[in-house]
Design a protein around this motif. Structure first.
Motif, PDB file in Angstrom:
ATOM      1  N   SER A  40       0.877  -1.566   0.283  1.00 17.66           N
ATOM      2  CA  SER A  40      -0.298  -0.434  -0.011  1.00 17.66           C
ATOM      3  C   SER A  40       0.782   1.230  -0.154  1.00 17.66           C
ATOM      4  CB  SER A  40      -1.098   0.266   1.164  1.00 17.66           C
ATOM      5  OG  SER A  40      -0.169   0.125   2.447  1.00 17.66           O
ATOM      6  N   ALA A  41       1.907   1.174   0.112  1.00 17.70           N
ATOM      7  CA  ALA A  41       3.507   2.551   0.303  1.00 17.70           C
ATOM      8  C   ALA A  41       3.680   2.468  -1.417  1.00 17.70           C
ATOM      9  CB  ALA A  41       4.281   2.194   0.663  1.00 17.70           C
ATOM     10  N   PRO A  44       4.602   8.404  -4.594  1.00 16.08           N
ATOM     11  CA  PRO A  44       3.794   9.149  -4.668  1.00 16.08           C
ATOM     12  C   PRO A  44       3.647   9.855  -6.668  1.00 16.08           C
ATOM     13  CG  PRO A  44       4.595  10.472  -2.572  1.00 16.08           C
ATOM     14  CD  PRO A  44       5.125   8.916  -3.521  1.00 16.08           C
ATOM     15  N   ALA A  47       2.106   6.953  -8.311  1.00 13.08           N
ATOM     16  CA  ALA A  47       0.383   7.323  -8.514  1.00 13.08           C
ATOM     17  C   ALA A  47      -0.040   8.352  -9.179  1.00 13.08           C
ATOM     18  CB  ALA A  47       0.581   7.177  -6.652  1.00 13.08           C
ATOM     19  N   GLU A 177      -3.491   5.821  -1.804  1.00 10.22           N
ATOM     20  CA  GLU A 177      -2.398   6.515  -2.689  1.00 10.22           C
ATOM     21  C   GLU A 177      -3.216   6.760  -3.640  1.00 10.22           C
ATOM     22  OE1 GLU A 177      -1.057   2.794  -0.648  1.00 10.22           O
ATOM     23  OE2 GLU A 177      -2.422   3.579  -1.276  1.00 10.22           O
ATOM     24  N   THR A 180      -5.576  10.343  -3.292  1.00 15.48           N
ATOM     25  CA  THR A 180      -4.674  11.806  -3.108  1.00 15.48           C
ATOM     26  C   THR A 180      -4.283  11.639  -4.050  1.00 15.48           C
ATOM     27  OG1 THR A 180      -3.824  10.830  -0.594  1.00 15.48           O
ATOM     28  CG2 THR A 180      -2.725  12.253  -1.966  1.00 15.48           C
TER      29      THR A 180
END
Length: 190
Positions: A40-41, A44, A47, A177, A180
């Motif tokens: 789940s990390a 950014p 993503a 993620e 966002t």
């Protein structure tokens, strides 16, 4: 050296070794293996890039759909041609959408890949229905009014498939993620 001194000297050396061993710094710990980032990390930037692509494909479909030629015609032949043109336009934008979704790289989190597969299935189904409806209409005789009805039914069925795949952001709300990332991805903006 007499035996008593040897013993006390040996005992002193043993004591010194024991004391020094207790005060010696601990050996350097072995480097712990680096833990792999949790699924789940997501990075950014990756993503945002992925969401930009996903939203962009859907946005291009919506833009193309908004340019759908309108049905028109006074004669059955003119109406048939107009419907065939609509189906051809819709098939083209659906093909572009299916190709665009298929070209997206793997998502940075599993929820993105699940959303992509769901959208891909809906757009592929819509494309296939549209192509079939157009082929049936184009192959029909010029006075075959039933073929016109089947073509329109095929177009409506295809449009129903796509209605569930118009909001790419809603499809990833379960992945923080990607949610966002969608907030800053340019192609996800209305």
């Amino acid at each position: 050296m007499c035996a008593a001194h040897k013993r006390s000297a040996l005992a002193g050396i043993a004591l010194a070794v024991a004391v020094l061993a207790g005060c010696a710094p601990d050996p350097a710990p072995e480097a712990a293996p680096q833990a792999a980032p949790s699924p789940s990390a997501a990075d950014p930037a990756a993503a945002v890039a992925w969401m930009n692509g996903f939203c962009g494909v859907v946005k291009d479909f919506i833009d193309g759909n908004n340019k759908m030629p309108s049905a028109s015609g006074e004669t059955l032949e003119a109406i048939k041609k107009s419907t065939s043109d609509q189906l051809g336009h819709y098939a083209a934008i659906l093909t572009k959408t299916v190709d665009g979704l298929g070209a997206l790289p793997a998502a940075p989190v599993p929820a993105g890949d699940a959303a992509k597969q769901e959208f891909l299935a809906k757009y592929t189904s819509a494309r296939d229905k549209t192509v079939k409806a157009k082929a049936g209409l184009d192959a029909a005789g010029k006075n075959d009014t039933a073929a016109q009805g089947r073509a329109v039914d095929g177009l409506i069925a295809a449009q129903k498939d796509t209605h569930g795949a118009l909001d790419p952001v809603a499809a990833v709300l379960g992945a923080p993620e990607l949610k966002t990332a969608a907030a800053t991805a340019e192609r996800c903006r209305p």
